[in-house]
Motif scaffolding. Sequence first.
Motif, PDB file in Angstrom:
ATOM      1  N   UNK A 170       0.836  -1.198   0.000  1.00 39.15           N
ATOM      2  CA  UNK A 170       0.000   0.000   0.000  1.00 39.15           C
ATOM      3  C   UNK A 170       0.874   1.252   0.000  1.00 39.15           C
ATOM      4  N   UNK A 171       0.506   2.231  -0.818  1.00 42.38           N
ATOM      5  CA  UNK A 171       1.182   3.519  -0.823  1.00 42.38           C
ATOM      6  C   UNK A 171       0.556   4.376   0.271  1.00 42.38           C
ATOM      7  N   UNK A 172       1.388   4.870   1.192  1.00 41.77           N
ATOM      8  CA  UNK A 172       0.889   5.635   2.335  1.00 41.77           C
ATOM      9  C   UNK A 172       1.630   6.957   2.451  1.00 41.77           C
ATOM     10  N   UNK A 173       1.062   7.860   3.232  1.00 41.68           N
ATOM     11  CA  UNK A 173       1.701   9.136   3.526  1.00 41.68           C
ATOM     12  C   UNK A 173       2.055   9.151   4.996  1.00 41.68           C
ATOM     13  N   UNK A 174       3.334   9.375   5.292  1.00 41.90           N
ATOM     14  CA  UNK A 174       3.816   9.458   6.663  1.00 41.90           C
ATOM     15  C   UNK A 174       3.638  10.909   7.103  1.00 41.90           C
ATOM     16  N   UNK A 175       2.670  11.168   7.975  1.00 36.65           N
ATOM     17  CA  UNK A 175       2.357  12.534   8.382  1.00 36.65           C
ATOM     18  C   UNK A 175       3.431  13.133   9.287  1.00 36.65           C
ATOM     19  N   UNK A 176       4.221  12.309   9.932  1.00 40.38           N
ATOM     20  CA  UNK A 176       5.291  12.806  10.793  1.00 40.38           C
ATOM     21  C   UNK A 176       6.472  13.290   9.948  1.00 40.38           C
ATOM     22  N   UNK A 177       6.878  12.485   8.956  1.00 39.31           N
ATOM     23  CA  UNK A 177       8.018  12.851   8.106  1.00 39.31           C
ATOM     24  C   UNK A 177       7.607  13.630   6.865  1.00 39.31           C
ATOM     25  N   UNK A 178       6.298  13.648   6.564  1.00 42.44           N
ATOM     26  CA  UNK A 178       5.750  14.348   5.386  1.00 42.44           C
ATOM     27  C   UNK A 178       6.294  13.772   4.078  1.00 42.44           C
TER      28      UNK A 178
END
Length: 85
Positions: free
Chosen positions: A19-27
Amino acid sequence: MTDGSEAAQQEEPQLTVGTLVFDTRKKVLGVVMDTEWDRLYLRPPTGGIEWDASRADLRPATVTDRLRPALAERNERSNWSTRWE
């Protein structure tokens, strides 16, 4: 009648391997490579060094998230070429 735990499971996105995800901590975007408890192991979509993140810091990538890196690169190239004119 359903209980609250079933509703929570339905609302929580499934972040499975691939799954392609977005890491909100590292942006940054990442592809899920492995999961272990509440930690997921991610790698940049174009390859590179893996990192781990908490499930709470991740969400499925949106279309905007997917386009942002390409747009940033395009803008950088555009700005670079106008510096020498």
